[in-house]
Write an enzyme that holds these catalytic residues in place. Structure first.
Site, PDB file in Angstrom:
ATOM      1  N   ARG A   1      28.736  35.182   8.241  1.00 36.79           N
ATOM      2  CA  ARG A   1      28.057  36.172   7.420  1.00 36.79           C
ATOM      3  C   ARG A   1      28.132  37.552   8.077  1.00 36.79           C
ATOM      4  NH1 ARG A   1      21.754  35.417   6.035  1.00 36.79           N
ATOM      5  NH2 ARG A   1      21.419  36.444   8.035  1.00 36.79           N
TER       6      ARG A   1
ATOM      7  N   ARG B   1      17.304  34.711  17.430  1.00 31.63           N
ATOM      8  CA  ARG B   1      16.602  34.418  16.171  1.00 31.63           C
ATOM      9  C   ARG B   1      16.407  32.917  15.991  1.00 31.63           C
ATOM     10  NH1 ARG B   1      20.588  37.006  12.390  1.00 31.63           N
ATOM     11  NH2 ARG B   1      19.261  36.341  10.680  1.00 31.63           N
TER      12      ARG B   1
ATOM     13  N   ARG C   1      24.937  43.347   8.742  1.00 31.86           N
ATOM     14  CA  ARG C   1      23.581  43.290   9.302  1.00 31.86           C
ATOM     15  C   ARG C   1      23.633  43.413  10.815  1.00 31.86           C
ATOM     16  NH1 ARG C   1      19.652  38.793   6.635  1.00 31.86           N
ATOM     17  NH2 ARG C   1      18.889  38.843   8.782  1.00 31.86           N
TER      18      ARG C   1
ATOM     19  N   LYS D   1      18.351  30.432   2.389  1.00 37.31           N
ATOM     20  CA  LYS D   1      17.141  30.796   1.626  1.00 37.31           C
ATOM     21  C   LYS D   1      17.440  31.872   0.579  1.00 37.31           C
ATOM     22  CE  LYS D   1      14.674  31.975   5.328  1.00 37.31           C
ATOM     23  NZ  LYS D   1      15.600  31.721   6.451  1.00 37.31           N
TER      24      LYS D   1
ATOM     25  N   ARG E   1       6.353  33.067   8.767  1.00 39.07           N
ATOM     26  CA  ARG E   1       7.196  32.703   9.907  1.00 39.07           C
ATOM     27  C   ARG E   1       6.356  32.283  11.105  1.00 39.07           C
ATOM     28  NH1 ARG E   1      11.908  35.972   8.122  1.00 39.07           N
ATOM     29  NH2 ARG E   1      13.688  35.446   9.422  1.00 39.07           N
TER      30      ARG E   1
HETATM   31  P1  AMP Z   1      15.455  37.630   7.414  1.00 37.84           P
HETATM   32  O1  AMP Z   1      16.247  38.513   6.502  1.00 37.84           O
HETATM   33  O2  AMP Z   1      14.393  36.846   6.705  1.00 37.84           O
HETATM   34  O3  AMP Z   1      16.322  36.768   8.290  1.00 37.84           O
HETATM   35  O4  AMP Z   1      14.653  38.611   8.401  1.00 37.84           O
HETATM   36  C1  AMP Z   1      15.329  39.475   9.302  1.00 37.84           C
HETATM   37  C2  AMP Z   1      14.379  39.955  10.383  1.00 37.84           C
HETATM   38  O5  AMP Z   1      13.276  40.651   9.791  1.00 37.84           O
HETATM   39  C3  AMP Z   1      13.744  38.851  11.231  1.00 37.84           C
HETATM   40  O6  AMP Z   1      14.588  38.436  12.295  1.00 37.84           O
HETATM   41  C4  AMP Z   1      12.485  39.553  11.731  1.00 37.84           C
HETATM   42  O7  AMP Z   1      12.779  40.469  12.768  1.00 37.84           O
HETATM   43  C5  AMP Z   1      12.071  40.369  10.513  1.00 37.84           C
HETATM   44  N1  AMP Z   1      11.172  39.593   9.617  1.00 37.84           N
HETATM   45  C6  AMP Z   1      11.427  39.169   8.345  1.00 37.84           C
HETATM   46  N2  AMP Z   1      10.394  38.481   7.849  1.00 37.84           N
HETATM   47  C7  AMP Z   1       9.452  38.446   8.820  1.00 37.84           C
HETATM   48  C8  AMP Z   1       8.165  37.853   8.944  1.00 37.84           C
HETATM   49  N3  AMP Z   1       7.632  37.130   7.948  1.00 37.84           N
HETATM   50  N4  AMP Z   1       7.493  38.027  10.102  1.00 37.84           N
HETATM   51  C9  AMP Z   1       7.997  38.741  11.123  1.00 37.84           C
HETATM   52  N5  AMP Z   1       9.215  39.303  11.102  1.00 37.84           N
HETATM   53  C10 AMP Z   1       9.944  39.168   9.961  1.00 37.84           C
END
Ligand code: AMP
Length: 192
Positions: free
Chosen positions: A129, A146, A135, A14, A90
């Site tokens: 990654r 996740r 991260r 993404k 999400r």
């Molecule tokens: P990402 O970078 O999109 O993979 O997000 C990393 C982490 O941030 C996720 O595993 C969640 O813990 C949190 N997070 C990001 N976006 C959301 C969302 N829309 N709703 C809830 N938690 C989020």
């Protein structure tokens, strides 16, 4: 205006494909994961709350995410080419809140683009990654959590957006350029 949800499991690409879309179309971009990581880096109260959830591979509560999202969306002003929603929604309540928030502003989602990638490939990409991203959630144990959260809480949105009539399926395997060409062809077919 083309507001687009870029959708997929962790590791689907993404972020990478959002960068290409921004470059080609000049869209705004909201990555809720980036917003949260920034809050953590700056040591804010929100960052402190978010860190516990992120490190545990869990989602931040919906109410909190919806507020953050509306705030960032409004920072683009009311006239823009479109915004890419990356990592949001999400959950079904988030998708409903996004629809309502946009409706209140006379806007809508033009397309939800689902990047479809097989599970083994997602796992391999995320572990890879993790070697470079630094991260805290790119380790094998948290990645498994996740992916599990994705399947139980996020994947149902595919059907939700199908019902909304805006779902587009894109194969997420191949080179970055090949995948982007598929996405661009979906975007180019959207009406203004
Ligand atoms: P990402 O970078 O999109 O993979 O997000 C990393 C982490 O941030 C996720 O595993 C969640 O813990 C949190 N997070 C990001 N976006 C959301 C969302 N829309 N709703 C809830 N938690 C989020």
């Amino acid at each position: 205006m083309k507001n687009i949800v870029i959708f997929g499991a962790p590791g689907a690409g993404k972020g990478t494909q959002s960068d290409k879309m921004i470059e080609k179309y000049g869209f705004g971009h909201i990555s809720t994961g980036d917003v949260l990581r920034n809050e953590i880096k700056n040591g804010t109260a929100l960052g402190k709350t978010a860190k516990g959830y992120i490190d545990n591979g869990q989602l931040i509560p919906d109410e909190l995410m919806v507020d953050i999202l509306a705030h960032v969306y409004d920072s683009f002003g009311s006239h823009h080419k479109g915004v890419i929603f990356d990592g949001f929604p999400r959950t079904t309540p988030q998708a409903e809140a996004l629809k309502k928030m946009l409706h209140e502003r006379g806007h809508k989602i033009a397309a939800m683009i689902e990047l479809a990638v097989p599970e083994e490939e997602l796992m391999a990409r995320l572990i890879n990654r993790g070697k470079e991203s630094g991260r805290s959630d790119d380790n094998e144990e948290t990645i498994k959590k996740r992916l599990n959260v994705y399947h139980t809480q996020t994947a149902p949105l595919i059907d939700w957006y199908k019902k909304e009539g805006v779902h587009h399926h894109v194969e997420g395997l191949g080179t970055v350029e090949e995948i982007f060409a598929r996405i661009a062809s979906e975007i180019d077919q959207l009406s203004e």
